[in-house]
Write a protein that holds these residues in place. Structure first.
Motif, PDB file in Angstrom:
ATOM      1  N   CYS A 178      -1.591 -38.614 -41.721  1.00  0.00           N
ATOM      2  CA  CYS A 178      -2.749 -38.469 -42.562  1.00  0.00           C
ATOM      3  C   CYS A 178      -3.551 -39.574 -42.254  1.00  0.00           C
ATOM      4  CB  CYS A 178      -2.345 -38.225 -43.870  1.00  0.00           C
ATOM      5  SG  CYS A 178      -1.604 -36.699 -44.060  1.00  0.00           S
ATOM      6  N   ASP A 179      -3.176 -40.822 -42.351  1.00  0.00           N
ATOM      7  CA  ASP A 179      -4.025 -42.158 -42.250  1.00  0.00           C
ATOM      8  C   ASP A 179      -4.875 -42.027 -41.333  1.00  0.00           C
ATOM      9  OD1 ASP A 179      -2.518 -42.853 -44.447  1.00  0.00           O
ATOM     10  OD2 ASP A 179      -1.206 -44.366 -43.335  1.00  0.00           O
ATOM     11  N   PRO A 180      -4.841 -41.621 -40.013  1.00  0.00           N
ATOM     12  CA  PRO A 180      -5.710 -41.861 -38.863  1.00  0.00           C
ATOM     13  C   PRO A 180      -6.817 -40.792 -39.383  1.00  0.00           C
ATOM     14  CG  PRO A 180      -3.631 -41.740 -37.944  1.00  0.00           C
ATOM     15  CD  PRO A 180      -3.418 -41.650 -39.298  1.00  0.00           C
ATOM     16  N   LEU A 181      -6.581 -39.836 -39.939  1.00  0.00           N
ATOM     17  CA  LEU A 181      -7.499 -38.431 -40.282  1.00  0.00           C
ATOM     18  C   LEU A 181      -8.316 -38.966 -41.484  1.00  0.00           C
ATOM     19  CD1 LEU A 181      -5.081 -35.498 -40.167  1.00  0.00           C
ATOM     20  CD2 LEU A 181      -6.633 -36.144 -38.474  1.00  0.00           C
ATOM     21  N   LEU A 182      -7.679 -39.424 -42.410  1.00  0.00           N
ATOM     22  CA  LEU A 182      -8.358 -40.236 -43.669  1.00  0.00           C
ATOM     23  C   LEU A 182      -9.672 -41.202 -43.174  1.00  0.00           C
ATOM     24  CD1 LEU A 182      -5.550 -40.300 -46.206  1.00  0.00           C
ATOM     25  CD2 LEU A 182      -7.488 -38.644 -46.086  1.00  0.00           C
ATOM     26  N   ALA A 183      -9.255 -42.094 -42.058  1.00  0.00           N
ATOM     27  CA  ALA A 183     -10.170 -43.171 -41.632  1.00  0.00           C
ATOM     28  C   ALA A 183     -11.483 -42.510 -40.913  1.00  0.00           C
ATOM     29  CB  ALA A 183      -9.255 -43.954 -40.489  1.00  0.00           C
ATOM     30  N   LEU A 184     -11.106 -41.053 -40.472  1.00  0.00           N
ATOM     31  CA  LEU A 184     -12.411 -40.420 -39.872  1.00  0.00           C
ATOM     32  C   LEU A 184     -13.352 -39.954 -40.965  1.00  0.00           C
ATOM     33  CD1 LEU A 184     -10.378 -38.136 -37.368  1.00  0.00           C
ATOM     34  CD2 LEU A 184     -11.429 -40.452 -36.705  1.00  0.00           C
ATOM     35  N   GLN A 185     -13.154 -40.003 -42.185  1.00  0.00           N
ATOM     36  CA  GLN A 185     -13.876 -39.269 -43.293  1.00  0.00           C
ATOM     37  C   GLN A 185     -15.052 -40.003 -43.807  1.00  0.00           C
ATOM     38  OE1 GLN A 185     -10.921 -37.888 -45.973  1.00  0.00           O
ATOM     39  NE2 GLN A 185     -10.366 -35.948 -44.870  1.00  0.00           N
ATOM     40  N   ALA A 186     -16.004 -40.116 -43.068  1.00  0.00           N
ATOM     41  CA  ALA A 186     -17.309 -40.901 -43.434  1.00  0.00           C
ATOM     42  C   ALA A 186     -18.203 -40.503 -42.271  1.00  0.00           C
ATOM     43  CB  ALA A 186     -17.034 -42.180 -43.273  1.00  0.00           C
ATOM     44  N   GLY A 187     -19.614 -40.722 -42.794  1.00  0.00           N
ATOM     45  CA  GLY A 187     -20.610 -40.403 -41.945  1.00  0.00           C
ATOM     46  C   GLY A 187     -21.199 -38.976 -41.678  1.00  0.00           C
ATOM     47  N   LEU A 188     -20.948 -38.342 -42.267  1.00  0.00           N
ATOM     48  CA  LEU A 188     -21.256 -36.775 -41.947  1.00  0.00           C
ATOM     49  C   LEU A 188     -21.639 -36.160 -43.274  1.00  0.00           C
ATOM     50  CD1 LEU A 188     -21.606 -34.649 -39.657  1.00  0.00           C
ATOM     51  CD2 LEU A 188     -19.491 -33.676 -40.579  1.00  0.00           C
ATOM     52  N   PRO A 189     -23.238 -35.906 -43.441  1.00  0.00           N
ATOM     53  CA  PRO A 189     -23.916 -35.383 -44.589  1.00  0.00           C
ATOM     54  C   PRO A 189     -23.247 -33.829 -44.716  1.00  0.00           C
ATOM     55  CG  PRO A 189     -25.371 -35.605 -42.691  1.00  0.00           C
ATOM     56  CD  PRO A 189     -24.150 -36.291 -42.107  1.00  0.00           C
ATOM     57  N   GLY A 190     -23.210 -33.859 -45.961  1.00  0.00           N
ATOM     58  CA  GLY A 190     -22.719 -32.367 -46.475  1.00  0.00           C
ATOM     59  C   GLY A 190     -21.243 -32.070 -46.506  1.00  0.00           C
ATOM     60  N   ALA A 191     -20.618 -33.121 -45.918  1.00  0.00           N
ATOM     61  CA  ALA A 191     -19.140 -33.155 -45.680  1.00  0.00           C
ATOM     62  C   ALA A 191     -18.191 -33.491 -47.027  1.00  0.00           C
ATOM     63  CB  ALA A 191     -18.452 -34.139 -44.761  1.00  0.00           C
ATOM     64  N   SER A 192     -17.479 -32.449 -47.533  1.00  0.00           N
ATOM     65  CA  SER A 192     -16.715 -32.538 -48.707  1.00  0.00           C
ATOM     66  C   SER A 192     -15.423 -32.464 -48.069  1.00  0.00           C
ATOM     67  CB  SER A 192     -16.600 -31.083 -49.479  1.00  0.00           C
ATOM     68  OG  SER A 192     -15.569 -31.292 -50.445  1.00  0.00           O
ATOM     69  N   TRP A 193     -14.840 -33.874 -47.856  1.00  0.00           N
ATOM     70  CA  TRP A 193     -13.667 -34.412 -47.223  1.00  0.00           C
ATOM     71  C   TRP A 193     -12.413 -34.063 -48.063  1.00  0.00           C
ATOM     72  CZ3 TRP A 193     -14.852 -35.625 -42.783  1.00  0.00           C
ATOM     73  CH2 TRP A 193     -16.266 -36.151 -42.324  1.00  0.00           C
ATOM     74  N   ARG A 194     -11.500 -33.338 -47.318  1.00  0.00           N
ATOM     75  CA  ARG A 194     -10.127 -32.964 -47.681  1.00  0.00           C
ATOM     76  C   ARG A 194      -9.281 -34.105 -48.127  1.00  0.00           C
ATOM     77  NH1 ARG A 194     -11.112 -29.189 -50.147  1.00  0.00           N
ATOM     78  NH2 ARG A 194     -12.932 -30.374 -50.164  1.00  0.00           N
ATOM     79  N   PRO A 195      -8.847 -34.291 -49.387  1.00  0.00           N
ATOM     80  CA  PRO A 195      -7.577 -35.427 -49.988  1.00  0.00           C
ATOM     81  C   PRO A 195      -6.429 -35.343 -48.994  1.00  0.00           C
ATOM     82  CG  PRO A 195      -7.834 -33.744 -51.568  1.00  0.00           C
ATOM     83  CD  PRO A 195      -9.003 -33.234 -50.556  1.00  0.00           C
ATOM     84  N   ARG A 196      -5.861 -36.421 -49.026  1.00  0.00           N
ATOM     85  CA  ARG A 196      -4.552 -36.518 -48.187  1.00  0.00           C
ATOM     86  C   ARG A 196      -3.657 -35.211 -48.726  1.00  0.00           C
ATOM     87  NH1 ARG A 196      -1.441 -40.777 -46.050  1.00  0.00           N
ATOM     88  NH2 ARG A 196      -3.064 -42.285 -46.829  1.00  0.00           N
ATOM     89  N   GLU A 197      -3.525 -35.009 -49.868  1.00  0.00           N
ATOM     90  CA  GLU A 197      -2.510 -33.856 -50.476  1.00  0.00           C
ATOM     91  C   GLU A 197      -2.936 -32.534 -49.736  1.00  0.00           C
ATOM     92  OE1 GLU A 197      -5.012 -34.974 -53.794  1.00  0.00           O
ATOM     93  OE2 GLU A 197      -4.040 -36.062 -52.240  1.00  0.00           O
ATOM     94  N   ASN A 198      -4.145 -32.536 -49.216  1.00  0.00           N
ATOM     95  CA  ASN A 198      -4.683 -31.010 -48.707  1.00  0.00           C
ATOM     96  C   ASN A 198      -4.447 -31.153 -47.204  1.00  0.00           C
ATOM     97  OD1 ASN A 198      -4.831 -30.435 -51.392  1.00  0.00           O
ATOM     98  ND2 ASN A 198      -7.049 -30.061 -51.045  1.00  0.00           N
ATOM     99  N   LEU A 199      -4.057 -32.224 -46.616  1.00  0.00           N
ATOM    100  CA  LEU A 199      -4.016 -31.944 -45.068  1.00  0.00           C
ATOM    101  C   LEU A 199      -2.784 -31.275 -44.553  1.00  0.00           C
ATOM    102  CD1 LEU A 199      -5.365 -35.837 -44.282  1.00  0.00           C
ATOM    103  CD2 LEU A 199      -6.590 -33.562 -44.393  1.00  0.00           C
ATOM    104  N   HIS A 200      -2.844 -30.392 -44.019  1.00  0.00           N
ATOM    105  CA  HIS A 200      -2.032 -29.535 -43.375  1.00  0.00           C
ATOM    106  C   HIS A 200      -2.240 -28.604 -42.321  1.00  0.00           C
ATOM    107  CE1 HIS A 200      -3.958 -26.772 -46.024  1.00  0.00           C
ATOM    108  NE2 HIS A 200      -3.763 -25.912 -45.382  1.00  0.00           N
ATOM    109  N   LEU A 201      -1.232 -27.789 -41.679  1.00  0.00           N
ATOM    110  CA  LEU A 201      -1.616 -26.970 -40.544  1.00  0.00           C
ATOM    111  C   LEU A 201      -1.254 -25.620 -40.897  1.00  0.00           C
ATOM    112  CD1 LEU A 201      -0.876 -27.537 -36.728  1.00  0.00           C
ATOM    113  CD2 LEU A 201      -0.893 -25.636 -37.670  1.00  0.00           C
TER     114      LEU A 201
END
Length: 179
Positions: free
Chosen positions: A16-39
């Motif tokens: 999750c840590d590398p995915l959370l590090a990607l979460q910035a710089g995109l207008p209109g994005a509602s980033w998913r919190p750590r606990e919601n990251l799944h496949l």
């Protein structure tokens, strides 16, 4: 009473840590919190308690080996009106096999077949009026993204509730080991 259920592979913090590090710089994005990251392996939707018990029984019978997967690349759903940004999963026959077993378990539990083709991914953000050009540039920058290998030793049946806040609440109900 019905429950909104899905089968999914939860991600360890190290993935999750590398995915959370990607979460910035995109207008209109509602980033998913750590606990919601799944496949997600299979979304079952709203099902009643008896069907949920049947589904749990069928999922518990799945026999499959543990395996590794790698996250790589990015894309989005909603070609001209984007609604979700995702990180992809490298080609993985063991994952495809597990997803097929979840689909067959759902059918044995009396659920209708899934109509959409399985595209393994991790939803990184939901999008609202994100300009396609900015999204294309953002995903192009993620073209070299790679995270893994991630050890998959089981999957879970999750319950989902819609919250009044920004994110849905996902709770693992039952874990099914692999191996």
């Amino acid at each position: 009473m019905s429950q909104r259920l899905f089968a999914a592979i939860g991600l360890p913090d190290a993935a999750c840590d590398p995915l959370l590090a990607l979460q910035a710089g995109l207008p209109g994005a509602s980033w998913r919190p750590r606990e919601n990251l799944h496949l997600t392996l299979r979304f079952f939707g709203d099902i009643d308690e008896r069907q949920a018990e049947d589904l749990d029984f069928e999922l518990a019978k799945i026999a499959a080996p543990a395996f590794e997967l790698t996250l790589e690349g990015a894309g989005w759903f909603g070609r001209l009106e984007p609604h979700a940004l995702w990180i992809g999963v490298g080609e993985n026959p063991a994952l495809i096999s597990l997803q097929g077993k979840c689909e067959r378990a759902a059918r044995r539990a009396g659920l209708a077949p899934e109509q959409r083709k399985f595209l393994p991914h991790i939803t990184l953000a939901y999008l609202d009026r994100t300009p396609v050009a900015k999204l294309a540039k953002f995903t192009q920058g993620l073209g070299t993204f790679r995270n893994g290998p991630i050890q998959v030793t089981g999957f879970s049946l999750y319950a989902s509730w819609l919250s009044r806040g920004e994110a849905n609440i996902y709770e693992p109900v039952t874990r099914y080991p692999l191996g």
